[in-house]
Design a protein around this motif. Sequence first.
Motif, PDB file in Angstrom:
ATOM      1  N   GLY A 112       8.900  14.810   3.352  1.00 19.37           N
ATOM      2  CA  GLY A 112       9.592  14.019   2.339  1.00 19.37           C
ATOM      3  C   GLY A 112       9.735  12.558   2.681  1.00 19.37           C
ATOM      4  O   GLY A 112      10.354  11.795   1.936  1.00 19.37           O
ATOM      5  N   VAL A 113       9.181  12.122   3.809  1.00 15.86           N
ATOM      6  CA  VAL A 113       9.295  10.715   4.239  1.00 15.86           C
ATOM      7  C   VAL A 113       7.974  10.003   3.970  1.00 15.86           C
ATOM      8  O   VAL A 113       6.925  10.437   4.485  1.00 15.86           O
ATOM      9  CB  VAL A 113       9.652  10.615   5.739  1.00 15.86           C
ATOM     10  N   PRO A 114       7.990   8.922   3.162  1.00 18.08           N
ATOM     11  CA  PRO A 114       6.758   8.146   2.926  1.00 18.08           C
ATOM     12  C   PRO A 114       6.403   7.327   4.163  1.00 18.08           C
ATOM     13  O   PRO A 114       6.929   6.232   4.378  1.00 18.08           O
ATOM     14  CB  PRO A 114       7.125   7.262   1.737  1.00 18.08           C
ATOM     15  N   VAL A 115       5.528   7.875   4.971  1.00 19.43           N
ATOM     16  CA  VAL A 115       5.259   7.301   6.294  1.00 19.43           C
ATOM     17  C   VAL A 115       4.749   5.863   6.197  1.00 19.43           C
ATOM     18  O   VAL A 115       5.231   4.977   6.911  1.00 19.43           O
ATOM     19  CB  VAL A 115       4.235   8.184   7.050  1.00 19.43           C
ATOM     20  N   VAL A 116       3.783   5.618   5.323  1.00 19.62           N
ATOM     21  CA  VAL A 116       3.185   4.278   5.239  1.00 19.62           C
ATOM     22  C   VAL A 116       4.232   3.255   4.838  1.00 19.62           C
ATOM     23  O   VAL A 116       4.317   2.160   5.415  1.00 19.62           O
ATOM     24  CB  VAL A 116       2.013   4.278   4.242  1.00 19.62           C
ATOM     25  N   LEU A 117       5.061   3.601   3.868  1.00 18.35           N
ATOM     26  CA  LEU A 117       6.101   2.673   3.408  1.00 18.35           C
ATOM     27  C   LEU A 117       7.112   2.406   4.517  1.00 18.35           C
ATOM     28  O   LEU A 117       7.528   1.256   4.729  1.00 18.35           O
ATOM     29  CB  LEU A 117       6.795   3.251   2.175  1.00 18.35           C
ATOM     30  N   VAL A 118       7.491   3.441   5.223  1.00 15.57           N
ATOM     31  CA  VAL A 118       8.449   3.278   6.322  1.00 15.57           C
ATOM     32  C   VAL A 118       7.853   2.404   7.419  1.00 15.57           C
ATOM     33  O   VAL A 118       8.532   1.526   7.978  1.00 15.57           O
ATOM     34  CB  VAL A 118       8.862   4.657   6.873  1.00 15.57           C
ATOM     35  N   VAL A 119       6.571   2.648   7.747  1.00 17.70           N
ATOM     36  CA  VAL A 119       5.914   1.827   8.773  1.00 17.70           C
ATOM     37  C   VAL A 119       5.913   0.354   8.351  1.00 17.70           C
ATOM     38  O   VAL A 119       6.169  -0.546   9.159  1.00 17.70           O
ATOM     39  CB  VAL A 119       4.477   2.332   9.022  1.00 17.70           C
ATOM     40  N   ALA A 133       0.828  -1.211   0.000  1.00 16.27           N
ATOM     41  CA  ALA A 133       0.000   0.000   0.000  1.00 16.27           C
ATOM     42  C   ALA A 133       0.858   1.255   0.000  1.00 16.27           C
ATOM     43  O   ALA A 133       0.498   2.289  -0.595  1.00 16.27           O
ATOM     44  CB  ALA A 133      -0.935  -0.006   1.200  1.00 16.27           C
ATOM     45  N   GLY A 134       2.015   1.175   0.642  1.00 16.67           N
ATOM     46  CA  GLY A 134       2.888   2.328   0.742  1.00 16.67           C
ATOM     47  C   GLY A 134       3.604   2.691  -0.538  1.00 16.67           C
ATOM     48  O   GLY A 134       3.944   3.872  -0.754  1.00 16.67           O
ATOM     49  N   ILE A 135       3.849   1.716  -1.406  1.00 12.34           N
ATOM     50  CA  ILE A 135       4.578   1.994  -2.653  1.00 12.34           C
ATOM     51  C   ILE A 135       3.816   2.975  -3.540  1.00 12.34           C
ATOM     52  O   ILE A 135       4.374   4.015  -3.944  1.00 12.34           O
ATOM     53  CB  ILE A 135       4.903   0.682  -3.391  1.00 12.34           C
ATOM     54  N   PRO A 136       2.545   2.704  -3.904  1.00 15.29           N
ATOM     55  CA  PRO A 136       1.836   3.694  -4.741  1.00 15.29           C
ATOM     56  C   PRO A 136       1.599   5.013  -4.021  1.00 15.29           C
ATOM     57  O   PRO A 136       1.607   6.086  -4.647  1.00 15.29           O
ATOM     58  CB  PRO A 136       0.515   3.000  -5.073  1.00 15.29           C
ATOM     59  N   LEU A 137       1.391   4.948  -2.684  1.00 15.97           N
ATOM     60  CA  LEU A 137       1.208   6.202  -1.941  1.00 15.97           C
ATOM     61  C   LEU A 137       2.466   7.049  -2.005  1.00 15.97           C
ATOM     62  O   LEU A 137       2.396   8.282  -2.147  1.00 15.97           O
ATOM     63  CB  LEU A 137       0.837   5.896  -0.486  1.00 15.97           C
ATOM     64  N   ALA A 138       3.618   6.404  -1.904  1.00 15.12           N
ATOM     65  CA  ALA A 138       4.889   7.135  -1.967  1.00 15.12           C
ATOM     66  C   ALA A 138       5.100   7.715  -3.364  1.00 15.12           C
ATOM     67  O   ALA A 138       5.620   8.837  -3.514  1.00 15.12           O
ATOM     68  CB  ALA A 138       6.043   6.217  -1.586  1.00 15.12           C
ATOM     69  N   ILE A 139       4.706   6.955  -4.406  1.00 10.32           N
ATOM     70  CA  ILE A 139       4.879   7.435  -5.781  1.00 10.32           C
ATOM     71  C   ILE A 139       4.063   8.692  -6.032  1.00 10.32           C
ATOM     72  O   ILE A 139       4.540   9.656  -6.660  1.00 10.32           O
ATOM     73  CB  ILE A 139       4.494   6.323  -6.771  1.00 10.32           C
ATOM     74  N   PHE A 140       2.840   8.711  -5.506  1.00 13.04           N
ATOM     75  CA  PHE A 140       1.961   9.873  -5.738  1.00 13.04           C
ATOM     76  C   PHE A 140       2.073  10.919  -4.635  1.00 13.04           C
ATOM     77  O   PHE A 140       1.322  11.910  -4.635  1.00 13.04           O
ATOM     78  CB  PHE A 140       0.513   9.390  -5.868  1.00 13.04           C
ATOM     79  N   GLY A 141       2.962  10.674  -3.685  1.00 15.24           N
ATOM     80  CA  GLY A 141       3.199  11.659  -2.646  1.00 15.24           C
ATOM     81  C   GLY A 141       2.125  11.742  -1.593  1.00 15.24           C
ATOM     82  O   GLY A 141       2.055  12.747  -0.850  1.00 15.24           O
ATOM     83  N   ILE A 142       1.300  10.743  -1.499  1.00  9.84           N
ATOM     84  CA  ILE A 142       0.220  10.738  -0.510  1.00  9.84           C
ATOM     85  C   ILE A 142       0.756  10.197   0.815  1.00  9.84           C
ATOM     86  O   ILE A 142       1.423   9.153   0.848  1.00  9.84           O
ATOM     87  CB  ILE A 142      -0.964   9.890  -0.996  1.00  9.84           C
ATOM     88  N   GLY A 143       0.455  10.857   1.907  1.00  3.64           N
ATOM     89  CA  GLY A 143       0.896  10.403   3.217  1.00  3.64           C
ATOM     90  C   GLY A 143       2.360  10.655   3.477  1.00  3.64           C
ATOM     91  O   GLY A 143       2.951  10.041   4.369  1.00  3.64           O
ATOM     92  N   THR A 144       2.967  11.550   2.709  1.00  2.00           N
ATOM     93  CA  THR A 144       4.382  11.874   2.899  1.00  2.00           C
ATOM     94  C   THR A 144       4.521  13.050   3.871  1.00  2.00           C
ATOM     95  O   THR A 144       3.860  14.081   3.713  1.00  2.00           O
ATOM     96  CB  THR A 144       5.046  12.239   1.553  1.00  2.00           C
ATOM     97  N   VAL A 145       5.373  12.885   4.888  1.00  2.00           N
ATOM     98  CA  VAL A 145       5.618  13.936   5.897  1.00  2.00           C
ATOM     99  C   VAL A 145       7.092  14.304   5.837  1.00  2.00           C
ATOM    100  O   VAL A 145       7.957  13.450   6.059  1.00  2.00           O
ATOM    101  CB  VAL A 145       5.237  13.460   7.310  1.00  2.00           C
TER     102      VAL A 145
END
Length: 652
Positions: A515-522, A501-513
Amino acid sequence: MAIVKMKRLRLIGMAAERDELLRQLQRVGCVEIDEPEDQGSDPDWNGLARVSDTALAEREAENASLQSALTVLDRYPKEKEGAFQPKPRVTEQQLFDGQVRAEARKAASAISAGEKHLAQLQSEMARKKSQLQSLTPWKELDLPLETAGTRDMAVLFLSFPANTDLEQVSKALEEATELSELQAAGADREFQYAVLFCHRSGLEDGLNALKPFGFARVALRGWTGTAADNIRRLEGELDQLAREGQEEEKNLAGQTGHREALRLAIDQTEQERRREICKSRLMASGSAVFLEGWLPADQEKALEEALEPFTCAWETQEPAEEDYPKVPILLKNNPLTAPLNMITNMYVLPAYDGVDPNPLMAPFFIFFFGMMMADMGYGILMVILSLVMTRKMHVKGTMKDMAGLLMLCGISTFIMGAVTGGFFGDFIPQLAKLINPNTTLTALPALFTPLTDTLAILVGALALGLLQVVTGMAVSVVRKCQAGEAADAIGNEVAWWIILAGIPLAIFGIGTVAGVPVVLVVGFLVLIWGSTREAKGFGKITSLIGALYNGVTGFFSDILSYARLMALMLAGSVIATVFNTLGTVTGNVVAFILIAMVGNLLNFALNLLGCYVHDMRLQCLEYFGRFYKEGGKPFKPLLYDTKYVDIVKEEP
């Protein structure tokens, strides 16, 4: 739609009622009698001994004799029957009719004797034909075969290779000894035959002269008279043997009226053989017998009613966890999922504490098959074949499951064919163009077609693969949570869900704080925790590397495997189109239909097998590997299992 709950059965009964008790259990057909284990160490077995008699060997011998007799009769024309004739329906009383069995035994004895006599006749005919063949080259020789020569003259029967020039042989013989003569007798495909007359004083020189020609002495011992006389006698004896053989064949053919009795007796002895096998698993002590086995929990009431007339004590128990590997597996499914049993059985049954895969597999298998086949014409053929198997052939067991699977996959194939506009490929547009070159019908209506929307179909296939793999992971999460392994489920499956779920969110910049893709990091943090929580020291690093490598390569390679859905859809469509195009080359409607139909039937047969194999591979490897716990053994109760007849309940 689950694994049927089983109970351990223990029963003690009277030895005098043993045979009737087994008959009753066979009628009910819900008890699997186990082979006793650990007899020496278990105190419950003290004083018990295994039931032993010769009845099993007798039943097996009788069954083999009856089956052998029926096999002999199968050489002769069968009575006229309608196409796909169903099995005769008999009651239990008719099945175990003693008169029919006596008739079958008598017929089997007569057939066995006749077959033995016929085999002897055929063996004797073969021996005499061999003798006749060996004498035929000497047929024109007017010399008794027992001739051995005189005190001064030797007579030898010789053979030479087929390409030998006997005139040269005679010249060489004359040069070696004047008191000799070589007389040609006859020839066959491999040798030439001759008789050597030679004075004994020159015999050694004569034989030395023949050695370069590769001669061999022919033994004709035991024959008296000329070859022609013996040939005439052998031909007369062969004619007599042939007449006897024909008469014996006629007698055997006259036994075909006992075919039904033999079939009924075979089914009867087979049921008795099954009871005797179970009898050999019983334990006995004096006047009591003991059996142990398994029965479905929902059949306990039926068993209670069946055992009511007997003097026995019995109990059922829930299997302990350590007994799970021994518990037989019975799957209970509805008409939609039951046909999938043939796939589960071909793979391996689930463990008793596992999950029934059929309901989880059915929608994917049926849809995937239809997607790969994707042709309305092929779907109609599959439905027709299924109806023939069920309505006309009255198939049972695995064949019944196959018929059901054909029906479901045929419907799916028809629907997908309607979506892609395929009816035996492009058969209808090609036919319309052949009839009317100016037709505007170039293709059937379709949402998408394999030949023009290949990329879209590939993306859809991979999306379906992702859906099935995630479904398998979800089942695994549920099973682990039920087993109290929630942490393991979070660290493995849930972690990868968060990462995906974090990969596409990071690509589109959704949920990024910042510059850190929070969902992907979690997701990665959860994966690190899950893969290293039980490791120590340097093992934490190797565990993390292993989890990353296995997760990435395994997950994405599994998804890519679903590209075969697109590949087989495209291959089937192309092959059908090629055969249809070959038909149009003739320019004749009749020739087009013949060529197109033959080619499409070949394509249908190849696709039917190919789609089944590849679909099953996706289920067994990519899907089952996510959640399936295997290791079950099939439930095999003592029941009536007939080959030639169907048993019906008697009228009250």
